[in-house]
Design an enzyme around this catalytic site. Sequence first.
Site, short mmCIF file in Angstrom:
data_model
loop_
_atom_site.label_atom_id
_atom_site.label_comp_id
_atom_site.label_asym_id
_atom_site.label_seq_id
_atom_site.Cartn_x
_atom_site.Cartn_y
_atom_site.Cartn_z
N ASP A 15 0.91 -1.18 0.03
CA ASP A 15 -0.14 -0.07 0.10
C ASP A 15 0.93 1.29 -0.02
O ASP A 15 2.03 1.09 0.21
CB ASP A 15 -0.91 0.03 1.13
CG ASP A 15 -1.84 1.29 1.25
OD1 ASP A 15 -2.15 1.48 0.10
OD2 ASP A 15 -2.12 1.75 2.45
N SER A 16 0.20 2.38 -0.44
CA SER A 16 1.02 3.58 -0.39
C SER A 16 1.41 4.01 1.27
O SER A 16 2.43 4.79 1.43
CB SER A 16 0.55 4.82 -0.83
OG SER A 16 -0.79 4.94 -0.20
N CYS A 78 -3.70 -0.84 -2.11
CA CYS A 78 -3.73 0.44 -2.36
C CYS A 78 -4.94 0.52 -3.49
O CYS A 78 -4.57 -0.10 -4.71
CB CYS A 78 -2.58 0.97 -2.54
SG CYS A 78 -2.92 2.68 -3.09
N GLU A 158 -5.68 9.33 8.86
CA GLU A 158 -4.20 9.25 9.13
C GLU A 158 -4.02 10.06 10.63
O GLU A 158 -3.23 9.68 11.50
CB GLU A 158 -3.41 10.10 8.15
CG GLU A 158 -3.00 9.48 7.12
CD GLU A 158 -1.76 8.40 6.86
OE1 GLU A 158 -0.69 8.84 7.65
OE2 GLU A 158 -1.97 7.39 6.55
N CYS A 192 -11.06 3.60 -1.00
CA CYS A 192 -9.74 4.02 -0.42
C CYS A 192 -9.48 3.14 0.83
O CYS A 192 -10.44 3.15 1.80
CB CYS A 192 -9.83 5.44 -0.27
SG CYS A 192 -8.51 6.35 0.49
N HIS A 194 -8.10 4.05 3.56
CA HIS A 194 -8.27 4.84 4.68
C HIS A 194 -9.74 5.05 5.15
O HIS A 194 -10.32 5.07 6.29
CB HIS A 194 -7.80 6.20 4.57
CG HIS A 194 -6.14 6.34 4.59
ND1 HIS A 194 -5.28 5.54 3.59
CD2 HIS A 194 -5.36 6.80 5.47
CE1 HIS A 194 -4.09 5.80 3.84
NE2 HIS A 194 -4.12 6.45 4.96
N1 DGL Z 1 -3.63 3.89 -0.39
C1 DGL Z 1 -4.52 4.91 -1.09
C2 DGL Z 1 -5.97 4.41 -1.68
O1 DGL Z 1 -6.49 3.47 -1.18
C3 DGL Z 1 -4.91 6.03 -0.16
C4 DGL Z 1 -3.92 6.83 0.32
C5 DGL Z 1 -2.93 7.48 -0.78
O2 DGL Z 1 -3.64 8.48 -1.43
O3 DGL Z 1 -1.96 7.01 -1.01
O4 DGL Z 1 -6.41 4.83 -2.62
#
Ligand code: DGL
Length: 275
Positions: A15-16, A78, A158, A192, A194
């Site tokens: 993931d990011s 992600c 976050e 997403c 989050h």
């Molecule tokens: N992990 C990203 C997503 O699921 C969200 C956070 C980001 O923008 O990196 O789209």
Amino acid sequence: MNSELARSLPIGVFDSGVGGLTVLKALREALPAEDLVYLGDTARLPYGTKSPKSIERYACQATRLLQEQGIKLLVVACNTASAVALDALKAQMSPLPVIGVVEPGASAAVQAKPGGSHLVLATEATVRLGAYRRAIEHLDAAASVREHACEMLVSLAEEGWTDGEIATAIIRRYLDDASASASSPDSVILGCTHFPLLRDAIERCLEPGTTVVDSATTTAAVASRMLDETGLRSDGDTAGAIELLATDGATRFARVGGAFLGGKLDASDIRLVDL
Ligand code: DGL
């Protein structure tokens, strides 16, 4: 690679940042005997506001590191990377399998509300590419889809501000903008990583009867099926190990990630890596 060695390798999850830990948690529950290695590219978060070219480059670099370490299956936790880079990652990992979160999420929404109207809440990049729209329309020609970028929800999650007045006001503003003159949707897809943390607050802002869908559980079910189809399921019967890697900020990863994983993490649980 011999098949016994392949079966003993961990599943790679990428993931990011820390948001994908919601997917890691679902994988742990669905596949308790599998070893899991999670990489959060915290140094370059957020991906959602970056260009497709940069997102693809970052995702390929993160995958390379997991490949070098040795994995048997890649789960792209992600949404943004799944929307932008899934084909590139499949080519890079071939012949080993890759699963993204967009298709499992779309499929869960279509199953919950066949022929329904769906509202996808996601990052700018995911919305720009219309990945959820295509996946839903492919599965259900009668469905209608609206997509809305909600970047500030990433920051709220976050920050740990997942409830209360500020979260509610921001969620309401996004939902009002997304609905404009349209009627309220049958399902809201948390597109997403989050957003599952804000699920309760989002649910409270929706009309009663609206289904909220997140892709973590469905993705874990797809991973489980994929292990059987490819003969890669672990033979082990003891609890699998979890290894956590990040590209920056072990202390912050531990603090924020604990909430996503639903447990307490310590900075020493996280190994910092360079891509
Ligand atoms: N992990 C990203 C997503 O699921 C969200 C956070 C980001 O923008 O990196 O789209």
